[in-house]
Write a protein that holds these residues in place. Structure first.
Motif, short mmCIF file in Angstrom:
data_model
loop_
_atom_site.label_atom_id
_atom_site.label_comp_id
_atom_site.label_asym_id
_atom_site.label_seq_id
_atom_site.Cartn_x
_atom_site.Cartn_y
_atom_site.Cartn_z
N GLN A 132 0.90 -1.31 0.40
CA GLN A 132 0.25 -0.14 -0.20
C GLN A 132 0.82 1.42 -0.24
N THR A 133 1.51 1.42 0.80
CA THR A 133 2.57 2.20 0.79
C THR A 133 3.52 2.39 -0.20
N ALA A 134 4.35 0.87 -1.36
CA ALA A 134 4.73 1.55 -2.48
C ALA A 134 3.44 2.25 -3.82
N GLN A 135 2.52 2.05 -3.78
CA GLN A 135 1.21 2.43 -4.66
C GLN A 135 1.21 3.46 -4.35
N SER A 136 1.03 4.28 -3.10
CA SER A 136 0.77 5.51 -2.12
C SER A 136 1.94 6.30 -2.83
N ASP A 137 3.02 6.14 -2.81
CA ASP A 137 4.42 6.31 -3.75
C ASP A 137 4.21 7.08 -4.86
N ILE A 138 3.89 5.83 -5.59
CA ILE A 138 3.76 6.38 -6.93
C ILE A 138 2.97 7.30 -7.44
N ALA A 154 9.72 5.52 -11.44
CA ALA A 154 10.42 4.52 -12.16
C ALA A 154 11.44 3.66 -10.73
N GLN A 155 11.12 4.62 -10.17
CA GLN A 155 12.09 3.83 -8.11
C GLN A 155 10.78 2.88 -7.90
N TYR A 156 9.79 3.97 -7.80
CA TYR A 156 8.96 3.92 -6.73
C TYR A 156 8.33 2.28 -7.85
N ARG A 157 8.44 1.95 -8.56
CA ARG A 157 7.52 0.90 -9.77
C ARG A 157 8.27 -0.73 -9.58
N GLU A 158 9.77 0.02 -8.64
CA GLU A 158 10.62 -1.32 -8.84
C GLU A 158 9.98 -1.85 -7.45
N ASN A 159 10.40 -0.97 -6.73
CA ASN A 159 10.03 -1.31 -4.95
C ASN A 159 8.42 -1.84 -5.10
N TYR A 160 7.80 -1.04 -5.78
CA TYR A 160 5.74 -1.97 -5.56
C TYR A 160 6.27 -3.19 -5.93
N ASN A 161 6.92 -2.92 -7.71
CA ASN A 161 7.30 -4.86 -7.77
C ASN A 161 7.62 -5.73 -6.95
N ARG A 162 8.48 -4.97 -6.56
CA ARG A 162 9.50 -5.98 -5.57
C ARG A 162 8.30 -5.75 -4.46
N GLN A 163 7.89 -5.38 -3.83
CA GLN A 163 6.56 -6.10 -2.78
C GLN A 163 5.52 -6.65 -2.76
N VAL A 164 4.92 -7.07 -4.05
CA VAL A 164 4.06 -7.73 -4.52
C VAL A 164 4.81 -8.97 -4.47
N GLY A 165 5.98 -9.37 -4.71
CA GLY A 165 6.92 -9.78 -5.18
C GLY A 165 7.19 -11.12 -3.65
N THR A 166 7.59 -10.37 -2.95
CA THR A 166 7.81 -10.54 -1.84
C THR A 166 6.87 -11.62 -0.89
N GLN A 195 -1.43 -11.93 -4.46
CA GLN A 195 -2.04 -9.69 -5.57
C GLN A 195 -1.66 -9.54 -6.55
N ASN A 196 -2.33 -9.66 -7.85
CA ASN A 196 -1.39 -9.32 -8.97
C ASN A 196 -0.72 -7.85 -9.26
N TYR A 197 0.10 -7.45 -9.52
CA TYR A 197 0.58 -6.38 -10.22
C TYR A 197 -0.54 -5.97 -10.94
N GLN A 198 -0.48 -4.27 -10.52
CA GLN A 198 -1.90 -3.82 -11.23
C GLN A 198 -1.36 -2.97 -12.12
#
Length: 180
Positions: free
Chosen positions: A40-46, A126-138, A160-163
């Motif tokens: 949720q934090t990663a999505q908010s950052d984006i 770009a960094q926040y998207r990478e972080n989001y993808n990493r968080q969803v993967g974890t 969770q699906n990658y949005q």
């Protein structure tokens, strides 16, 4: 008397196993909650950076319009100065008058700064998207892993699906932004 001690030890062992299972389940659930919050934090950052990008683009467009207007006025004043007398003193006077009329207008520098900020925002996104993808993967690896998978299925946690990011941008891009 001896049977009584065996019964108490057995009951204590069963109670300890049950207690360990409860703490194990709760620990798995707490970790899943923390991972969800990270997503949720990663999505908010984006979203914050997307908002910043939109604000910067509008400011950049306004800056370019103002600079274009200033440049047109300057050139008009110089041409009129040349046309009226033809000597260099009148041209110099016209240029000086225009520069005095706009002493604080620094649209060119504003434009450069806005472009730099826009580039920085794109890099952050770009960094926040990478972080989001990493968080969803974890999170997905944890939820699918054993033994947490068993406990979390009971608690209702799912992968969770990658949005895909949707910018709500119109299909046709705006044209002629700087026409009058």
């Amino acid at each position: 008397m001896k049977n009584w001690k065996v019964f108490v030890i057995g009951a204590a062992a069963v109670f300890a196993v049950i207690l360990m299972c409860v703490f194990g389940i709760q620990g798995s659930q707490n970790k899943a909650i923390n991972l969800e919050e990270s997503i949720q934090t990663a999505q908010s950052d984006i979203k914050v950076q997307e908002k910043r990008r939109v604000d910067l683009v509008y400011n950049l467009a306004d800056c370019v319009k103002q600079y274009d207007k200033h440049e047109a006025e300057t050139l008009t004043a110089i041409v009129e100065g040349r046309g009226s007398a033809g000597d260099i003193e009148n041209v110099t006077t016209a240029i000086t008058a225009v520069s005095e009329a706009y002493p604080e207008l620094k649209s060119n520098e504003n434009y450069k700064q806005l472009m730099t900020e826009l580039a920085t925002t794109e890099n952050l996104m770009a960094q926040y998207r990478e972080n989001y993808n990493r968080q969803v993967g974890t999170y997905n690896r944890y939820v699918k892993g054993f033994p947490a998978r068993v406990y979390l299925d009971w608690c209702g946690y799912e992968r969770q699906n990658y949005q895909r990011l949707d910018y709500n941008a119109p299909v046709d891009a705006p044209q002629n932004l700087f026409d009058k």
